[in-house]
Structures are given as C-alpha cells and as structure tokens.
Design an enzyme around this catalytic site. Structure first.
Site, PDB file in Angstrom:
ATOM      1  CE  LYS A   1      -4.237  -1.681   2.082  1.00 37.43           C
ATOM      2  NZ  LYS A   1      -4.846  -2.019   3.367  1.00 37.43           N
TER       3      LYS A   1
ATOM      4  CG  ASN B   1      19.175  10.600  -2.806  1.00 40.99           C
ATOM      5  OD1 ASN B   1      18.520  11.298  -2.039  1.00 40.99           O
ATOM      6  ND2 ASN B   1      20.160   9.817  -2.371  1.00 40.99           N
TER       7      ASN B   1
ATOM      8  CG  HIS C   1      24.707  10.286  -0.405  1.00 43.85           C
ATOM      9  ND1 HIS C   1      23.940   9.641   0.539  1.00 43.85           N
ATOM     10  CD2 HIS C   1      25.996  10.018  -0.103  1.00 43.85           C
ATOM     11  CE1 HIS C   1      24.738   8.993   1.373  1.00 43.85           C
ATOM     12  NE2 HIS C   1      25.993   9.209   1.011  1.00 43.85           N
TER      13      HIS C   1
ATOM     14  CD  GLU D   1      24.493  18.041   1.017  1.00 49.16           C
ATOM     15  OE1 GLU D   1      23.447  17.430   0.783  1.00 49.16           O
ATOM     16  OE2 GLU D   1      24.972  18.134   2.157  1.00 49.16           O
TER      17      GLU D   1
HETATM   18  C1  GRF Z   1      21.525  16.715   3.220  1.00 50.16           C
HETATM   19  O1  GRF Z   1      22.717  16.296   3.786  1.00 50.16           O
HETATM   20  C2  GRF Z   1      21.242  15.868   2.019  1.00 50.16           C
HETATM   21  O2  GRF Z   1      22.389  15.465   1.342  1.00 50.16           O
HETATM   22  C3  GRF Z   1      20.591  14.698   2.661  1.00 50.16           C
HETATM   23  O3  GRF Z   1      19.715  15.293   3.628  1.00 50.16           O
HETATM   24  C4  GRF Z   1      20.368  16.440   4.149  1.00 50.16           C
HETATM   25  C5  GRF Z   1      19.467  17.636   4.199  1.00 50.16           C
HETATM   26  O4  GRF Z   1      18.348  17.435   4.981  1.00 50.16           O
HETATM   27  N1  GRF Z   1      20.079  13.753   1.758  1.00 50.16           N
HETATM   28  P1  GRF Z   1      17.243  18.593   5.056  1.00 50.16           P
HETATM   29  O5  GRF Z   1      17.040  19.121   3.658  1.00 50.16           O
HETATM   30  O6  GRF Z   1      17.760  19.672   5.944  1.00 50.16           O
HETATM   31  O7  GRF Z   1      16.032  17.940   5.613  1.00 50.16           O
END
Ligand code: GRF
Length: 186
Positions: free
Chosen positions: A64, A102, A104, A174
């Site tokens: 689900k 994604n 990372h 990032e």
């Molecule tokens: C970042 O380190 C990103 O690479 C990972 O989640 C972190 C950010 O979390 N995947 P948020 O956007 O502050 O919730």
C-alpha cells in the site's frame, strides 16, 4: 514548466533552497507537492509556501505504501529526494526510470549505502582521514545510493573539521549542486 515532487524526512533545508531558487527565477520549475514519510519540520516550508503536502504512514502494508508513492510520483515530471530517509522499493523505481533523483552528502560511491546519512557520513570521512569530501546528485535505482551519477562537488576536509562543521560547509554546496542538476535535467 517542469513539475517536481520533493520528498523529505527532516528539516527541509534542501526543500527551502529549491523553493527560494524557484522564487528568485533561478530554477524554471514548479514544486507541485511535498511528500514526507514522517512528521518533520520541513512540512512548515510547504505550508508557508502553500505547496500541497502529503504525510505518508510508514507503518502501513508495504504494497500500500508503494502504491501511494506510485500514485504521488505520477503527478509530476520529476521526483527529488531531498533528505528522504525511506528506501524506495524496486517496484516503485521501475515505474519511473530516470525520473527520481537523490542528493547525498558524500562523493559516491564512497560513503553511501544503508545507514549512511547525515553526520554518520561525515564521521566516516573523518575516521578515514579523507582529504576531500563532497556531495553527489544521482538517479535512484534499486540499490541504495548506487544509481548513475549526475553531478558531484568536492570540498577539502580541514584538519579541525567535525561532522557538524563539514555538514555546515557542505550544505550550501549540496543545495547549489542540486539546483544546477535539476536545471540541466529539465
Ligand atoms: C543533506 O545532507 C542531504 O544530502 C541529505 O539530507 C540532508 C538535508 O536534509 N540527503 P534537510 O534538507 O535539511 O532535511
């Protein structure tokens, strides 16, 4: 205009950077919905910017849960996992080849995989005395952090770095990497 589903589990700082980039005309896209797999602070960014918000219940039957993701992901051109902690099942991935991406916080393939998220990644980088670290935007495949790499950014590791200091220094890098990657994809 390309539409994005943004999936979150935490503070939503990545989500906010996407919202800001769109509002400042740096990213020609629209966030049509925000999806969370747990109650999290990031939901307030969706509320504040009147973006439809969906909270999923991870305790329901897997089939689900997967069907809910499929129904939601069908609503947009792209799906951006922005700090989304649930591993997306293969049955969902195969419905959306090269549509889910994604971000990372490491130079994949280093420091990826199950349990490698947030400061755990930066701690491992420090433990291994890496000279550089960085961030990776990649397509999501049926593995964890194994999909085709779209873009990477590298930063030096300083002698006095802590997991927190790396996280702080890496966050804007990032976010920019993700914005540029989405801009190139759409
Ligand atoms: C970042 O380190 C990103 O690479 C990972 O989640 C972190 C950010 O979390 N995947 P948020 O956007 O502050 O919730």
């Amino acid at each position: 205009m390309s539409s994005l589903t943004v999936c979150i589990s935490g503070k939503g700082s990545t989500l906010l950077s996407l919202i800001n980039a769109i509002n400042q005309n740096q990213l020609p896209a629209k966030i049509c919905q925000v999806v969370a797999d747990r109650d999290c602070l990031g939901k307030f960014h969706a509320f504040n910017h009147t973006i439809p918000f969906y909270l999923l219940d991870r305790s329901i039957q897997k089939d689900k849960f997967n069907q809910q993701l499929i129904n939601l992901f069908k609503q947009s051109d792209w799906v951006v996992l922005a700090g989304f902690l649930s591993v997306i099942d293969e049955t969902v991935i195969k419905e959306f080849p090269n549509k889910i991406i994604n971000i990372h916080p490491s130079l994949l393939p280093k420091y990826g995989g199950i349990g490698m998220y947030g400061q755990k990644v930066h701690q491992a980088v420090l433990t291994n005395k890496e000279k550089t670290t960085g961030a990776t935007v990649h397509f999501v495949d049926s593995g964890v952090d194994t999909g085709k790499i779209i873009a990477q950014a590298e930063i030096p590791v300083m002698h006095d770095d802590t997991p927190q200091s790396i996280q702080q220094r890496l966050a804007p890098i990032e976010q920019n990497l993700l914005i540029e990657a989405i801009k190139n994809l759409i």
